[in-house]
Write an enzyme that holds these catalytic residues in place. Structure first.
Site, mmCIF file in Angstrom:
data_model
loop_
_atom_site.group_PDB
_atom_site.id
_atom_site.type_symbol
_atom_site.label_atom_id
_atom_site.label_comp_id
_atom_site.label_asym_id
_atom_site.label_seq_id
_atom_site.Cartn_x
_atom_site.Cartn_y
_atom_site.Cartn_z
ATOM 1 N N SER A 58 0.802 -1.228 0.000
ATOM 2 C CA SER A 58 0.000 0.000 0.000
ATOM 3 C C SER A 58 0.833 1.275 0.000
ATOM 4 O O SER A 58 0.314 2.342 -0.309
ATOM 5 C CB SER A 58 -0.969 0.020 1.188
ATOM 6 O OG SER A 58 -0.284 0.248 2.400
ATOM 7 N N LYS A 95 0.493 4.646 6.721
ATOM 8 C CA LYS A 95 -0.151 5.432 5.662
ATOM 9 C C LYS A 95 0.243 6.897 5.794
ATOM 10 O O LYS A 95 0.763 7.344 6.807
ATOM 11 C CB LYS A 95 -1.689 5.355 5.766
ATOM 12 C CG LYS A 95 -2.282 3.965 5.677
ATOM 13 C CD LYS A 95 -2.281 3.432 4.273
ATOM 14 C CE LYS A 95 -2.978 2.096 4.165
ATOM 15 N NZ LYS A 95 -2.181 0.956 4.580
#
Length: 137
Positions: A58, A95
């Site tokens: 990701s 993230k």
């Protein structure tokens, strides 16, 4: 996730030879001008820094790949655009911290295959300060 310290760790210094182009080749000059302490380079605050190994893709467009190591500093002092370690409903994740136009915080992957995460409940555990990988063992 447990946070343990190895109090016996010592800094490793290796010679810094200069710069190398990743584009067209240039004449190489090897001049031993200084050394770089890897501990000081990778770790900003030894007492609040921890190491995690990345699983997943990701964050690949941020240059953080599956199997890489990230050093994060345990803090809640972060800003929009920082890569953070966050604890959300599904567990820990790595993230970008982002903010909507109306001021709502969310987590954004660095891979278009992943949707933004708008956690109902969560906390920022730390901010990534460095990353590294090995190619040959």
């Amino acid at each position: 996730m447990h946070f343990k310290k190895n109090k016996n760790a010592s800094g490793i210094q290796i010679p810094f030879l200069g710069y190398i182009r990743a584009g067209f080749a240039s004449p190489g000059e090897e001049e031993l001008s200084e050394t770089i302490n890897l501990e000081q380079y990778l770790i900003q605050d030894k007492d609040s820094s921890y190491l995690l190994r990345v699983q997943g893709d990701s964050m690949q467009d941020a240059g953080i790949l599956d199997g890489d190591y990230v050093v994060f500093q345990r803090t809640t002092d972060c800003k929009t655009g920082d890569i953070v370690v966050a604890l959300i409903e599904d567990g820990y994740t790595l993230k970008y911290l982002q903010k909507t136009s109306d001021g709502r915080l969310y987590l954004e992957a660095a891979n278009d295959l992943y949707e933004p995460i708008f956690p109902r409940d969560g906390q920022i555990v730390g901010v990534v300060v460095s990353t590294f990988r090995t190619y040959h063992k």
